[in-house]
Write a protein that holds these residues in place. Structure first.
Motif, PDB file in Angstrom:
ATOM      1  N   ARG A  24       0.830  -1.202   0.000  1.00  0.00           N
ATOM      2  CA  ARG A  24       0.000   0.000   0.000  1.00  0.00           C
ATOM      3  C   ARG A  24       0.867   1.255   0.000  1.00  0.00           C
ATOM      4  NH1 ARG A  24      -5.165   1.251   3.993  1.00  0.00           N
ATOM      5  NH2 ARG A  24      -6.262   2.505   2.432  1.00  0.00           N
ATOM      6  N   LEU A  28       0.453   4.033  -2.852  1.00  0.00           N
ATOM      7  CA  LEU A  28       0.127   5.435  -2.603  1.00  0.00           C
ATOM      8  C   LEU A  28       1.245   6.355  -3.088  1.00  0.00           C
ATOM      9  CD1 LEU A  28      -1.505   5.139   0.934  1.00  0.00           C
ATOM     10  CD2 LEU A  28      -2.655   5.649  -1.220  1.00  0.00           C
ATOM     11  N   ARG A  56     -14.083  12.223   3.572  1.00  0.00           N
ATOM     12  CA  ARG A  56     -13.404  13.458   3.982  1.00  0.00           C
ATOM     13  C   ARG A  56     -12.843  14.156   2.750  1.00  0.00           C
ATOM     14  NH1 ARG A  56      -8.043  13.321   7.609  1.00  0.00           N
ATOM     15  NH2 ARG A  56      -7.288  12.311   5.737  1.00  0.00           N
ATOM     16  N   ARG A  85      -5.863  16.307   0.482  1.00  0.00           N
ATOM     17  CA  ARG A  85      -6.141  14.972   1.010  1.00  0.00           C
ATOM     18  C   ARG A  85      -7.612  14.651   0.828  1.00  0.00           C
ATOM     19  NH1 ARG A  85      -5.241  16.061   7.478  1.00  0.00           N
ATOM     20  NH2 ARG A  85      -6.980  17.485   7.751  1.00  0.00           N
ATOM     21  N   THR A  87     -10.453  11.131   1.523  1.00  0.00           N
ATOM     22  CA  THR A  87     -10.711   9.756   1.931  1.00  0.00           C
ATOM     23  C   THR A  87     -12.050   9.346   1.344  1.00  0.00           C
ATOM     24  OG1 THR A  87      -9.516  10.111   3.990  1.00  0.00           O
ATOM     25  CG2 THR A  87     -10.986   8.210   3.913  1.00  0.00           C
ATOM     26  N   HIS A  97      -7.343   6.130   0.878  1.00  0.00           N
ATOM     27  CA  HIS A  97      -6.804   7.442   1.258  1.00  0.00           C
ATOM     28  C   HIS A  97      -5.919   7.991   0.146  1.00  0.00           C
ATOM     29  CE1 HIS A  97      -8.033   6.940   5.410  1.00  0.00           C
ATOM     30  NE2 HIS A  97      -7.446   5.763   5.431  1.00  0.00           N
ATOM     31  N   MET A  99      -3.085  11.447  -0.152  1.00  0.00           N
ATOM     32  CA  MET A  99      -2.490  12.730   0.248  1.00  0.00           C
ATOM     33  C   MET A  99      -1.456  13.029  -0.816  1.00  0.00           C
ATOM     34  SD  MET A  99      -1.839  15.152   2.689  1.00  0.00           S
ATOM     35  CE  MET A  99      -1.547  14.845   4.400  1.00  0.00           C
ATOM     36  N   ILE A 100      -1.693  14.122  -1.547  1.00  0.00           N
ATOM     37  CA  ILE A 100      -0.769  14.458  -2.632  1.00  0.00           C
ATOM     38  C   ILE A 100      -0.380  15.924  -2.537  1.00  0.00           C
ATOM     39  CG2 ILE A 100      -1.713  12.713  -4.197  1.00  0.00           C
ATOM     40  CD1 ILE A 100      -3.180  15.010  -5.664  1.00  0.00           C
TER      41      ILE A 100
END
Lengths: 165, 374
Positions: A24, A28, A56, A85, A87, A97, A99-100
């Motif tokens: 994972r 990601l 989210r 971010r 979710t 999830h 987050m970039i």
């Protein structure tokens, strides 16, 4: 060619993680660096279009970027980077999830959706083979092309031979 | 008596409308796109990101467009924008040793692992204006060479083996990292806070101070040990997952200055370093930052503090161009009442002066006016 995406140094060093967590982490990391058009094209090719619920975000914010004094010493703050971010949950399925860096909400949401899809054990390998592996190969090819252009600017020193003695 | 006055609303609105029109310029010329600014004025964008302390090329391009190319105004816009965003957290410290290198040179070792890679540099250009660039001539594809298999070791790592250079090691305990955006500056600063301030400091100011150290004001015999430019991975621990993932990449410029050090009672003579790390391709700024960092280590290294570049409070208090421009430019704002008081004072002093001259007591009058002026 160096691949920073596969060299993670922070807590959760690959060796300390379970194989699933390591997978994972890699997934990601690859998604975070992938351009949206390519990610979207590979995703569409899978034909997977689940109904999702956004738990989210997508939320834009900041990540404080740290460096190290002298490159190897004590940490310090270099500045901040914008980040997004999100979710998502696949209806009746897993949570994903993302987050970039940057403020591309669509890219973050697609990354989270792909993460959620891959969390389904029945789809993990498919997402890996049809999306993650090609994106990783493309990123490596971009870096290799850049490396080749930079390599052409390498200085080759030679010694001048004087002919007068 | 204090009388508040109010006015200028229509003038302000019309001035801003005029600004918008002037910003756009000749409407028969196509408007600049953000892609054009980020792609073709990339080093200006990098400077705005660095001094704005916010890595986001698209926003920096927008700020440059909005500010009509006034880079300090653009920096101001980015700083203002960042205050509107929540902070998600802190990245892991980036590993510049694992940088995807676009340029890497050393002025101290000719043959070093990974080689001298010039990359896209202005160095060795003749600085002659190129009339072809006035048009849109096709550009030749970059030449491709064979990428070396060896890792581009940092010069400091090469020297560190022999103890010839001070080593930068993280301390064992997990101490707090200073953050000048959260805590007010309190002098003396730690080196972490200082570097954060220098990283967002004004390039011109740091360049001038760095130059002053070379000209003899706190001479430290610098060598450009290594400059590298390229992208590094940004890693961050996601609380939901409990492990670090790469969330993207940022381009950075790193400069290691290598300086003389005569040693002390505790430390044998060795090279010391000044460090620069800046967003984007910003070699001049990174070098200036490294020179200033080294000069500001005077107290730590037991050197005499004799020059402006070594005075931490002076350097750090004046390096931020948003603060500087705020205070300098506030002088434009109405000071009508302040000035009215000054005007009164000068009139009174002139009257006293004239009276004193008339009575031949000029010496006393001069003393009085000097006091008033102070």
């Amino acid at each position: 060619m160096q691949q920073p995406s596969s060299e993670l140094h922070g807590p959760g060093h690959p060796e300390a993680l379970s194989p699933a967590a390591r997978m994972r982490q890699r997934r990601l990391s690859v998604l975070a660096q992938a351009p949206l058009p390519r990610m979207a094209a590979l995703w569409r090719k899978t034909g997977l279009d689940p109904d999702i619920e956004i738990l989210r975000g997508p939320e834009n914010g900041l990540v404080a970027l740290r460096g190290r004094i002298g490159g190897t010493g004590q940490p310090f703050q270099v500045g901040e980077a914008s980040a997004t971010r999100v979710t998502v949950r696949i209806i009746g399925g897993a949570v994903g999830h993302a987050m970039i860096t940057g403020r591309d909400n669509a890219r973050a949401q697609l990354a989270a959706t792909l993460d959620a899809l891959a969390e389904d054990p029945a789809l993990t390998d498919r997402i890996e083979q049809e999306v993650i592996a090609p994106l990783e190969a493309e990123a490596a090819a971009r870096d290799a092309a850049l490396g080749a252009e930079v390599a052409a600017t390498r200085v080759n020193f030679f010694t001048l031979v004087r002919g007068d003695d | 008596m204090y009388v508040a006055v109010k006015g200028g609303e229509a003038a302000i609105a019309n001035a801003h409308r005029l600004l918008a029109s002037r910003r756009r310029g000749d409407a028969s010329v196509p408007a600049l796109t953000l892609e054009q600014i980020a792609g073709q004025l990339a080093l200006g964008v990098d400077r705005v990101m660095g001094e704005g302390s916010l890595y986001d090329p698209e926003l920096a391009a927008l700020a440059i467009k909005q500010s009509r190319g006034d880079l300090i105004e653009a920096v101001f816009l980015l700083r203002a924008y960042r205050t509107t965003l929540p902070r998600f957290g802190y990245s892991e410290p980036v590993d510049t040793g694992a940088m995807v290198i676009e340029r890497r040179v050393s002025a101290v070792f000719k043959d070093l692992p990974g080689g001298q890679l010039l990359g896209p540099t202005f160095d060795y250009t003749h600085r002659l204006l190129d009339p072809e660039l006035a048009g849109d001539h096709p550009v030749a594809e970059p030449v491709r060479g064979e990428a070396p298999s060896e890792k581009a070791l940092r010069v400091s790592d090469i020297l560190a083996g022999d103890g010839l250079i001070e080593e930068n090691l993280p301390s064992e305990e997990d101490s707090d990292v200073a953050d000048i955006t959260r805590t007010a500056l309190e002098f003396p600063l730690g080196r972490d806070a200082r570097l954060q301030a220098l990283a967002r400091g004004d390039e011109g100011f740091l360049l001038a101070l760095g130059y002053s150290t070379q000209r003899g004001y706190a001479r430290s015999h610098p060598f450009a040990g290594e400059i590298r430019i390229g992208e590094v991975a940004v890693e961050m621990v996601l609380p939901e997952l409990g492990f670090a993932v790469c969330i993207g990449r940022v381009r950075l410029t790193e400069c290691q200055m290598v300086n003389q050090f005569k040693g002390s009672a505790k430390v044998p003579p060795q090279f010391t370093t000044g460090y620069g790390l800046v967003f984007g391709q910003a070699e001049r700024k990174a070098m200036a930052m490294a020179l200033c960092d080294r000069a500001l280590r005077a107290a730590e290294l037991g050197e005499d503090i004799t020059a402006p570049a070594q005075d931490e409070e002076f350097v750090i208090s004046h390096s931020d161009n948003v603060q500087a421009t705020g205070f300098v430019e506030h002088l434009k704002l109405p000071h009508y009442v302040d000035f009215q008081a000054e005007l009164d004072l000068v009139r009174r002093m002139r009257a006293e002066h004239a009276a004193a001259q008339a009575t031949g007591r000029q010496d006393i009058a001069t003393d009085a006016s000097r006091e008033a002026a102070e």
